[in-house]
Scaffold this active site. Structure first.
Site, PDB file in Angstrom:
ATOM      1  NE  ARG A 298       7.457   2.899 -14.941  1.00  0.00           N
ATOM      2  CZ  ARG A 298       6.569   3.472 -14.145  1.00  0.00           C
ATOM      3  NH1 ARG A 298       6.482   3.133 -12.871  1.00  0.00           N
ATOM      4  NH2 ARG A 298       5.761   4.407 -14.596  1.00  0.00           N
TER       5      ARG A 298
ATOM      6  CE1 TYR B 281       6.913  -2.304 -21.097  1.00  0.00           C
ATOM      7  CE2 TYR B 281       7.411  -1.590 -18.867  1.00  0.00           C
ATOM      8  CZ  TYR B 281       7.075  -1.295 -20.167  1.00  0.00           C
ATOM      9  OH  TYR B 281       6.923   0.010 -20.549  1.00  0.00           O
TER      10      TYR B 281
ATOM     11  CE  LYS C 265      11.438   6.354 -15.904  1.00  0.00           C
ATOM     12  NZ  LYS C 265      10.699   6.060 -17.035  1.00  0.00           N
TER      13      LYS C 265
ATOM     14  CG  HIS D  15      10.367  10.609 -14.780  1.00  0.00           C
ATOM     15  ND1 HIS D  15       9.040  10.279 -14.562  1.00  0.00           N
ATOM     16  CD2 HIS D  15      10.704   9.977 -15.926  1.00  0.00           C
ATOM     17  CE1 HIS D  15       8.610   9.483 -15.515  1.00  0.00           C
ATOM     18  NE2 HIS D  15       9.595   9.291 -16.362  1.00  0.00           N
TER      19      HIS D  15
ATOM     20  CB  SER E 228       4.929   7.143 -16.770  1.00  0.00           C
ATOM     21  OG  SER E 228       6.046   6.970 -15.920  1.00  0.00           O
TER      22      SER E 228
ATOM     23  CB  CYS F  87       2.283  13.094 -18.636  1.00  0.00           C
ATOM     24  SG  CYS F  87       1.131  12.214 -17.576  1.00  0.00           S
TER      25      CYS F  87
ATOM     26  CG  ASP G  85      12.021   8.528 -19.338  1.00  0.00           C
ATOM     27  OD1 ASP G  85      10.861   8.951 -19.228  1.00  0.00           O
ATOM     28  OD2 ASP G  85      12.434   7.540 -18.716  1.00  0.00           O
TER      29      ASP G  85
ATOM     30  NE  ARG H 100       6.490   2.707 -22.649  1.00  0.00           N
ATOM     31  CZ  ARG H 100       6.637   3.859 -21.996  1.00  0.00           C
ATOM     32  NH1 ARG H 100       7.614   4.693 -22.304  1.00  0.00           N
ATOM     33  NH2 ARG H 100       5.788   4.200 -21.046  1.00  0.00           N
TER      34      ARG H 100
HETATM   35  P1  GTP Z   1       7.145   7.856 -20.559  1.00  0.00           P
HETATM   36  O1  GTP Z   1       8.050   7.316 -21.610  1.00  0.00           O
HETATM   37  O2  GTP Z   1       6.198   6.841 -20.027  1.00  0.00           O
HETATM   38  O3  GTP Z   1       7.890   8.518 -19.435  1.00  0.00           O
HETATM   39  O4  GTP Z   1       6.136   8.919 -21.273  1.00  0.00           O
HETATM   40  P2  GTP Z   1       6.307  10.396 -21.827  1.00  0.00           P
HETATM   41  O5  GTP Z   1       6.153  11.366 -20.710  1.00  0.00           O
HETATM   42  O6  GTP Z   1       7.546  10.495 -22.645  1.00  0.00           O
HETATM   43  O7  GTP Z   1       5.009  10.577 -22.749  1.00  0.00           O
HETATM   44  P3  GTP Z   1       4.867  10.645 -24.342  1.00  0.00           P
HETATM   45  O8  GTP Z   1       5.528  11.858 -24.929  1.00  0.00           O
HETATM   46  O9  GTP Z   1       5.259   9.340 -24.905  1.00  0.00           O
HETATM   47  O10 GTP Z   1       3.294  10.858 -24.492  1.00  0.00           O
HETATM   48  C1  GTP Z   1       2.358   9.946 -23.964  1.00  0.00           C
HETATM   49  C2  GTP Z   1       1.006  10.168 -24.558  1.00  0.00           C
HETATM   50  O11 GTP Z   1       0.585  11.521 -24.376  1.00  0.00           O
HETATM   51  C3  GTP Z   1       0.950   9.899 -26.059  1.00  0.00           C
HETATM   52  O12 GTP Z   1      -0.209   9.176 -26.351  1.00  0.00           O
HETATM   53  C4  GTP Z   1       0.904  11.278 -26.664  1.00  0.00           C
HETATM   54  O13 GTP Z   1       0.236  11.261 -27.894  1.00  0.00           O
HETATM   55  C5  GTP Z   1       0.170  12.107 -25.609  1.00  0.00           C
HETATM   56  N1  GTP Z   1       0.593  13.528 -25.643  1.00  0.00           N
HETATM   57  C6  GTP Z   1       1.860  13.980 -25.635  1.00  0.00           C
HETATM   58  N2  GTP Z   1       1.908  15.339 -25.713  1.00  0.00           N
HETATM   59  C7  GTP Z   1       0.615  15.753 -25.752  1.00  0.00           C
HETATM   60  C8  GTP Z   1      -0.018  17.056 -25.818  1.00  0.00           C
HETATM   61  O14 GTP Z   1       0.635  18.095 -25.875  1.00  0.00           O
HETATM   62  N3  GTP Z   1      -1.375  17.073 -25.813  1.00  0.00           N
HETATM   63  C9  GTP Z   1      -2.113  15.927 -25.759  1.00  0.00           C
HETATM   64  N4  GTP Z   1      -3.437  16.043 -25.755  1.00  0.00           N
HETATM   65  N5  GTP Z   1      -1.556  14.687 -25.705  1.00  0.00           N
HETATM   66  C10 GTP Z   1      -0.224  14.603 -25.691  1.00  0.00           C
HETATM   67  C1  SPV Z   2       7.921   5.345 -17.702  1.00  0.00           C
HETATM   68  O1  SPV Z   2       7.039   4.561 -17.325  1.00  0.00           O
HETATM   69  O2  SPV Z   2       8.077   6.472 -17.179  1.00  0.00           O
HETATM   70  C2  SPV Z   2       8.807   4.966 -18.825  1.00  0.00           C
HETATM   71  C3  SPV Z   2       8.758   3.600 -19.332  1.00  0.00           C
HETATM   72  O3  SPV Z   2       9.605   5.778 -19.277  1.00  0.00           O
HETATM   73  S1  SPV Z   2       9.596   2.455 -18.303  1.00  0.00           S
HETATM   74  O4  SPV Z   2      10.899   2.202 -18.871  1.00  0.00           O
HETATM   75  O5  SPV Z   2       8.800   1.246 -18.297  1.00  0.00           O
HETATM   76  O6  SPV Z   2       9.730   3.024 -16.992  1.00  0.00           O
HETATM   77 MN    MN Z   3       9.437   7.791 -18.183  1.00  0.00          MN
END
Ligand code: GTP
Ligand code: SPV
Ligand code: MN
Length: 596
Positions: A71, A200, A209, A229, A251, A253, A280, A377
């Protein structure tokens, strides 16, 4: 042939076609025959590559331009009539001026191309919480992704009906993918989104979003509901009772990970299970019984690939085994499958890295290079997920017991704490801060304020959004969910994460749901209620070095760090001037006193 008689849709499609001048118009009905034909065409023009159809049936690969991998917050605009309505945290542009500017870019942009008209529903078809969108795009990749991420096709028009004007108009053209002329523009007062020069995810899958957060947050404020979110998950206890929670993390996290969590052995054997409703986005509204209900407006997962593996997120990995589109991961040419960092310890020798060069993956990694882009992704159907909730399509949504906030904080925030009450909870959400990630273009790893994980997604003035949250709390009264904050990302002196995270986050969720339902004790600290260290179950974590002393450390509140934070919050709040709700100023004053 047009798929609807709705004159509002027809008029808008006609105007858009007159502006963009495509050679053809294709209405997307969502039928298998049409999707199969579009998939074939996308392969023929080299937009997607078929993967190994025995190992990954129905799966395809897509590579974006190198300048178009996340983004772009600095090119994302909220174009309300006045700048004040967009507020100090959004980019604002005058709607008339930016329309004039972008009209020039859109003029004739689809010459030689086909315009696809995509009707879709955000939310289960027939849900009173669902809303219809129509996206016009010149990208088949967008059509194929929208098919996974939304309820797409004729059913959405049927739901809209023949006269309603309540649909979100999204116009997307990849144009030349020119980063200098890339714009992601929202007109909340007109239910309209204009996106140009990107291909993207978050910039172009306009249901996600752009609609389900930026436009929907604005609609929610006017209509008395909330677009957030947030993931939504159900925790099934051994007695079969299921409690639902939502969680807002910025994002990349950990939302997808938490949403699909597999409890550790000690919990599993007792009968605990986690069910995924969303990973999400959540739309929340008070139900007839007075409780807060949540639906997931999406129908699939657009998840971060790197870091996903059988141990960290088995359920996400399983979800990607069929009918999935992978974007910007690496290719394993030996068997035409995919690879990304931490998928396993064996980077493919015969690899194609995400930018498209053939490399020896082992040597490439030894040089410290990534094979997959850090924001690569997968787009996977929710129904592929082994732990998808039986309530996934429930038009009523699920009742929420707890709301969790969190982010990446190396030091300040403890593992978990509970807000004193709703008003304090809104304060806790408003002061969220997190280290930036690869999900957005820009510097990674710098701490920034990201209230409610909505900084890049709030479609109006953030201070008014906080006031909206305060009002919803008043409406909910004693039926309001309890509010918590978590931090999986505290680091030790070696810079490594202390808490094991992932499945072990169940141990924290356990305290949260018991606390939210009145079954757990807490101690009062300067920032909120905390469990006693012995209230966090660490059975089986000895080998990870997690002892009672470590948990005590993870729960510690360093007042000097919080005094620093108070300074940062003051600066941040000052941006909002007299729009800042007085309740939040009072909460800040109280925090300042408590951490002195
Ligand atoms: P968006 O789709 O961008 O909104 O991201 P998200 O909030 O769904 O994050 P996602 O679960 O995909 O995790 C993102 C990164 O954080 C990955 O590389 C995970 O491996 C890492 N991660 C997730 N949960 C944990 C955790 O409990 N501990 C640690 N150390 N890393 C984590
Ligand atoms: C984020 O960035 O929080 C996502 C991926 O979930 S996107 O669809 O690019 O916003
Ligand atoms: Mn997201």
């Amino acid at each position: 042939m047009a798929l609807t008689k709705n004159p509002n849709v027809l008029k808008w499609v006609e105007e858009t076609v007159a502006l963009t001048k495509p050679d053809n118009i294709v209405w997307i009905d969502g039928s298998k025959a049409q999707l199969d034909a579009l998939t074939k065409e996308s392969v023929d023009i080299g937009e997607i590559l078929p993967l190994n159809q025995e190992k990954l049936p129905g799966c395809y690969y897509h590579r974006t331009k190198v300048n178009d991998v996340a983004r772009v917050e600095d090119r994302t605009f909220i174009c309300t009539p006045t700048k004040e309505e967009a507020g100090p945290t959004n980019n604002w542009a005058d709607p008339t001026e930016i329309k004039a500017k972008l009209t020039k870019l859109y003029d004739g942009v689809m010459k030689g191309r086909t315009a696809y008209v995509i009707p879709y529903s955000m939310g289960p078809i027939g849900s009173p919480l669902a809303k219809v969108g129509v996206e016009i795009t010149d990208s088949i990749y967008v059509v194929l992704n929208m098919n996974i991420m939304t309820r797409m096709g004729q059913q959405a028009f049927t739901n809209l009906g023949d006269t309603s004007d309540d649909f979100v108009r999204g116009l997307h053209s990849k144009a030349d993918i020119d980063p200098e002329n890339r714009y992601i523009v929202h007109f909340p007062q007109d239910n309209t989104i204009w996106s140009i020069n990107s291909a993207y995810g978050g910039n172009v899958l306009l249901g996600k979003k752009c609609f389900a957060l930026r436009i929907a947050s604005y609609q929610g404020r006017n209509e008395g509901w909330m677009a957030e979110h947030m993931l939504i998950l159900g925790i099934e206890k051994p007695n079969g009772e299921i409690k639902y929670v939502t969680a807002a993390f910025p994002s990349a996290c950990g939302k997808t990970n938490l949403a699909m969590l597999i409890p550790p052995e000690g919990y599993k054997s007792k009968g605990y299970k986690v069910w995924t409703v969303g990973d999400d986005i959540a739309w929340l509204k008070q139900g007839e019984d007075g409780q807060l209900y949540a639906i997931n407006p999406e129908n699939g997962f657009f998840g971060v690939a790197p870091g996903t593996n059988a141990k960290s997120n088995f359920n996400a990995l399983e979800s990607t085994k069929k009918d999935t589109i992978f974007t910007n991961v690496a290719l394993n040419n030996a068997d035409n499958t995919v690879w990304w960092e931490q998928l396993d310890k064996n980077p493919p020798v015969d690899a194609t890295e995400w930018k498209g060069s053939k490399v020896n993956g082992v040597e490439w990694k030894a040089k410290g290079e990534n094979l997959a882009h850090p924001n690569s992704r997968f787009t996977a159907p929710a129904k592929n997920c082994p732990c998808v909730s039986s309530e996934f399509d429930n038009p009523k949504g699920v009742p929420i017991s707890a709301i969790i906030f969190g982010g990446r904080r190396a030091k300040t925030a403890p593992l978990v704490y509970q807000a004193f009450d709703w008003e304090h909870g809104v304060f806790v959400g408003s002061i969220m801060a997190s280290e930036t990630t690869a999900a957005a273009a820009g510097q990674v790893g710098v701490v920034r304020r990201d209230p409610f994980a909505m900084l890049p997604f709030c479609g109006y003035n953030m201070a008014e959004y906080w006031a909206h949250w305060l009002n919803i709390g008043k409406q909910l009264g004693d039926k309001a969910p309890k509010i918590f904050n978590v931090n999986w990302f505290r680091t030790g002196d070696d810079g490594k994460f202390i808490w094991p995270g992932y499945g072990d986050n169940m141990r924290v969720l356990d305290w949260i749901i018991e606390r939210a339902t009145g079954n757990a004790e807490a101690v009062e600290t300067a920032i909120g209620y905390e469990p006693k260290p012995s209230d966090i179950n660490i059975d089986g974590l000895e080998s990870d070095g997690i002892t009672n002393a470590v948990v005590t450390d993870l729960l510690s509140v360093d007042k000097s760090l919080w005094q620093e934070d108070v300074k940062g919050i003051k600066e941040f709040y000052a941006k909002f001037g007299d729009k800042l709700p007085k309740e939040l100023q009072k909460q800040l004053d109280n925090l300042e006193t408590r951490v002195k």
